[in-house]
Enzyme design. Structure first.
Site, short mmCIF file in Angstrom:
data_model
loop_
_atom_site.label_atom_id
_atom_site.label_comp_id
_atom_site.label_asym_id
_atom_site.label_seq_id
_atom_site.Cartn_x
_atom_site.Cartn_y
_atom_site.Cartn_z
N GLU A 242 58.42 42.60 37.99
CA GLU A 242 59.34 42.53 36.85
C GLU A 242 60.27 43.74 36.81
O GLU A 242 59.80 44.89 36.81
CB GLU A 242 58.52 42.45 35.55
CG GLU A 242 59.40 42.21 34.33
CD GLU A 242 58.60 42.00 33.04
OE1 GLU A 242 57.40 41.70 33.11
OE2 GLU A 242 59.21 42.15 31.97
N LYS B 239 51.46 42.66 25.68
CA LYS B 239 51.92 42.28 27.02
C LYS B 239 52.78 43.41 27.60
O LYS B 239 52.69 43.72 28.78
CB LYS B 239 52.71 40.97 26.95
CG LYS B 239 53.05 40.37 28.31
CD LYS B 239 54.34 40.88 28.89
CE LYS B 239 54.64 40.24 30.25
NZ LYS B 239 55.85 40.82 30.88
N ASP C 185 40.78 45.05 39.67
CA ASP C 185 40.75 43.68 39.18
C ASP C 185 41.54 43.58 37.87
O ASP C 185 41.03 43.93 36.82
CB ASP C 185 39.28 43.28 38.99
CG ASP C 185 39.10 41.84 38.54
OD1 ASP C 185 40.06 41.24 38.04
OD2 ASP C 185 37.98 41.32 38.70
N HIS D 75 67.72 45.50 30.67
CA HIS D 75 67.02 44.56 31.53
C HIS D 75 67.98 43.77 32.40
O HIS D 75 67.69 43.46 33.54
CB HIS D 75 66.24 43.60 30.61
CG HIS D 75 65.21 42.79 31.30
ND1 HIS D 75 64.06 43.36 31.84
CD2 HIS D 75 65.12 41.48 31.55
CE1 HIS D 75 63.33 42.40 32.38
NE2 HIS D 75 63.94 41.25 32.22
P1 NAD Z 1 31.04 47.23 44.91
O1 NAD Z 1 29.73 46.57 44.69
O2 NAD Z 1 31.83 46.86 46.12
O3 NAD Z 1 30.85 48.81 44.93
C1 NAD Z 1 30.13 49.49 43.96
C2 NAD Z 1 28.92 50.11 44.60
O4 NAD Z 1 29.32 51.19 45.44
C3 NAD Z 1 27.97 50.72 43.61
O5 NAD Z 1 27.13 49.75 43.05
C4 NAD Z 1 27.27 51.77 44.45
O6 NAD Z 1 26.17 51.21 45.12
C5 NAD Z 1 28.28 52.16 45.51
N1 NAD Z 1 28.93 53.49 45.27
C6 NAD Z 1 29.20 54.42 46.24
N2 NAD Z 1 29.79 55.50 45.70
C7 NAD Z 1 29.89 55.29 44.38
C8 NAD Z 1 30.41 56.05 43.29
N3 NAD Z 1 30.95 57.27 43.44
N4 NAD Z 1 30.38 55.50 42.05
C9 NAD Z 1 29.85 54.28 41.86
N5 NAD Z 1 29.33 53.53 42.83
C10 NAD Z 1 29.34 54.01 44.11
O7 NAD Z 1 32.06 47.08 43.70
P2 NAD Z 1 31.89 46.80 42.15
O8 NAD Z 1 32.66 47.86 41.45
O9 NAD Z 1 30.48 46.59 41.75
O10 NAD Z 1 32.60 45.39 42.02
C11 NAD Z 1 33.94 45.24 41.77
C12 NAD Z 1 34.35 43.84 42.19
O11 NAD Z 1 33.59 42.86 41.48
C13 NAD Z 1 35.78 43.58 41.86
O12 NAD Z 1 36.41 43.14 43.05
C14 NAD Z 1 35.72 42.45 40.85
O13 NAD Z 1 36.83 41.61 41.03
C15 NAD Z 1 34.44 41.77 41.14
N6 NAD Z 1 33.77 41.00 40.07
C16 NAD Z 1 34.22 41.02 38.77
C17 NAD Z 1 33.57 40.27 37.80
C18 NAD Z 1 34.07 40.32 36.38
O14 NAD Z 1 34.99 41.05 36.09
N7 NAD Z 1 33.51 39.56 35.45
C19 NAD Z 1 32.43 39.53 38.15
C20 NAD Z 1 32.01 39.56 39.47
C21 NAD Z 1 32.67 40.29 40.43
#
Ligand code: NAD
Length: 430
Positions: free
Chosen positions: A86, A270, A286, A384
């Site tokens: 945008e 928005k 996300d 705009h």
């Molecule tokens: P992930 O599981 O890929 O990574 C997180 C993991 O990385 C942690 O659980 C930990 O084991 C490790 N880690 C290493 N260094 C870390 C640090 N410094 N801090 C924290 N953790 C560390 O990613 P995630 O964040 O669990 O998942 C994000 C994804 O899940 C997004 O892509 C999202 O779209 C998706 N998702 C979203 C929903 C929702 O929003 N309702 C539901 C399901 C999945």
């Protein structure tokens, strides 16, 4: 992180440079991180990498990637990458960040990175009794949830608390919802939280005799809030025929409209999300999760309203603040997979998810101010239209220098439409 040179975010005349010159200036301003970022901005996400990210990949979809300037956040200059289609958003954020700079920039904070996991418990004859049984086993359940992710635990994260809510009235009658509060450190946290919820399910069934149904993260991350505040000296707000006081009061009146009316609040918020999402996307986070959390939070009182607040201080300066859930990570998800996301984090020099959240909420506040200022003074279309006109010119088939020529003529005539663009191109013999 290595190679981080403290950049300045003040790059006057940046918008007038060619694309190549902008990249060069970014490299100079941000050192090696800027160099990497600029290179990647040209290269983008490869199809092979994309193929590992989702299913049925046939290619990639690119968005313009800009950099917002002038941001001073908690005393630190930040060059902010924004991925958005945008027009006016990057310019609006940069301009408002410049005004905010004159008042010391943005002061941002964030709460602990606690996400909520929900576990739905059905088939309970006495929900109050079952609730108490679960609370009696709180420590045991928390210990179980805590053991799910040793990496997180090692970093100081893990299960923090367990709450049990009674849903009295629903289409299927009363049931319980267990809320697991989980510190996810620098991750968005969905995977750790979902895993912990699934792990607790059999134990919850054993304790209550009920049936666990859903086990999933809540996007209403109201235990993971980010807040930003700014003060704009009233004299900085003056422009053209508009004295600063008039602009300030106009912004406050416009905000009051959003506070009181949900039709306006939807558009007001928005505008905030224009800034928020662009940085969320540029960092591989996300944005659906952030959108869902923002709007649910805006309706937390039971009435959908403005996410931001505007007023004036004792000296008559404009004061704004924005608080919203900000479940973003710097590890996990696409943040370490998408090359641009990695480079964007480096460009901003963020070391923690909290710092990223503070930047994003500041950009949201700046964007909100940009929209309110335009709407309450000369209207949104003037600023705009010149950018929009370029998109219309391109859509009509203009290329190269013709884009600006066709766009300028349409803006002068105050007729920015594809049929007019086609006619101008025809008149020019193209
Ligand atoms: P992930 O599981 O890929 O990574 C997180 C993991 O990385 C942690 O659980 C930990 O084991 C490790 N880690 C290493 N260094 C870390 C640090 N410094 N801090 C924290 N953790 C560390 O990613 P995630 O964040 O669990 O998942 C994000 C994804 O899940 C997004 O892509 C999202 O779209 C998706 N998702 C979203 C929903 C929702 O929003 N309702 C539901 C399901 C999945």
């Amino acid at each position: 992180m290595e190679n981080i040179k403290e950049p300045t975010s003040r790059l006057p005349g940046f918008h007038r440079l060619t694309l190549e010159a902008r990249r060069a200036q970014l490299m100079a301003a941000a050192g090696a991180s800027g160099l990497e970022w600029a290179d990647l901005a040209a290269a983008g996400l490869g199809a092979e990498a994309a193929d590992h990210m989702i299913e049925n990949v046939v290619g990639t979809f690119a968005l313009p990637l800009g950099v917002a300037l002038n941001f001073l956040i908690n005393g630190r200059d930040v060059l902010v990458p924004m991925a958005i289609e945008e027009p006016s958003v990057v310019a609006g954020a940069s301009f408002m960040a410049k005004l905010a700079r004159a008042g010391g920039g943005f002061r941002a904070t964030s709460s602990g990175p606690e996400m909520i996991g929900q576990i739905q418990v059905l088939d309970l004859p006495d929900v109050q009794k079952s609730r108490q049984e679960l609370l009696d086993h709180r420590n045991e359940l928390l210990a179980e949830a805590d053991s799910v992710d040793p990496v997180l635990k090692g970093l100081g994260g893990g299960a923090r608390n367990l709450e049990v809510r009674v849903i009295e009235a629903s289409p299927i009658g009363a049931f319980l919802v267990v809320h697991l509060l989980y510190d996810v450190r620098d991750a968005m946290g969905a995977n750790a939280v979902n895993t912990a919820c699934e792990r607790l399910a059999p134990r919850i069934e054993a304790i209550t005799g009920g049936r666990v149904h859903l086990r999933i993260l809540s996007n209403l991350a109201d235990h993971r809030l980010a807040t930003s505040r700014c003060t704009i000296p009233v004299k900085e707000l003056a422009f053209g025929d508009f004295p600063g006081e008039k602009v300030r009061d106009g912004i406050i009146e416009a905000w009051a409209f959003a506070v009181a009316d949900r039709y306006r609040a939807a558009t007001h918020n928005k505008g905030i999300m224009n800034g928020v999402d662009a940085v969320v996307i540029a960092t591989g986070n996300d944005w659906r999760a952030i959108e869902a959390g923002a709007h649910a939070f805006a309706a937390r009182s039971g009435r959908y309203t403005s996410l931001s607040t505007w007023g004036k201080d004792a000296s008559g300066n404009l004061v704004g603040s924005l608080e919203m859930p900000m479940a973003v990570g710097i590890v996990g998800g696409a943040t370490k997979v998408h090359p641009m996301a990695k480079a964007s984090l480096r460009l901003m020099g963020v070391q923690t998810a909290a710092e990223l959240a503070q930047i994003i909420v500041s950009v949201g506040l700046a964007q909100n101010m940009a929209a309110l200022r335009a709407l309450s003074t000369e209207g949104i279309q003037r600023g705009h239209m010149s950018l929009h006109a370029r998109q219309v010119a391109i859509a009509a088939g203009a290329t190269g220098d013709l884009i600006d020529e066709v766009a300028a003529r349409m803006v002068n005539e105050n007729v920015v439409r594809i049929d007019r663009a086609e006619m101008i191109l025809h008149e020019l013999g193209k």
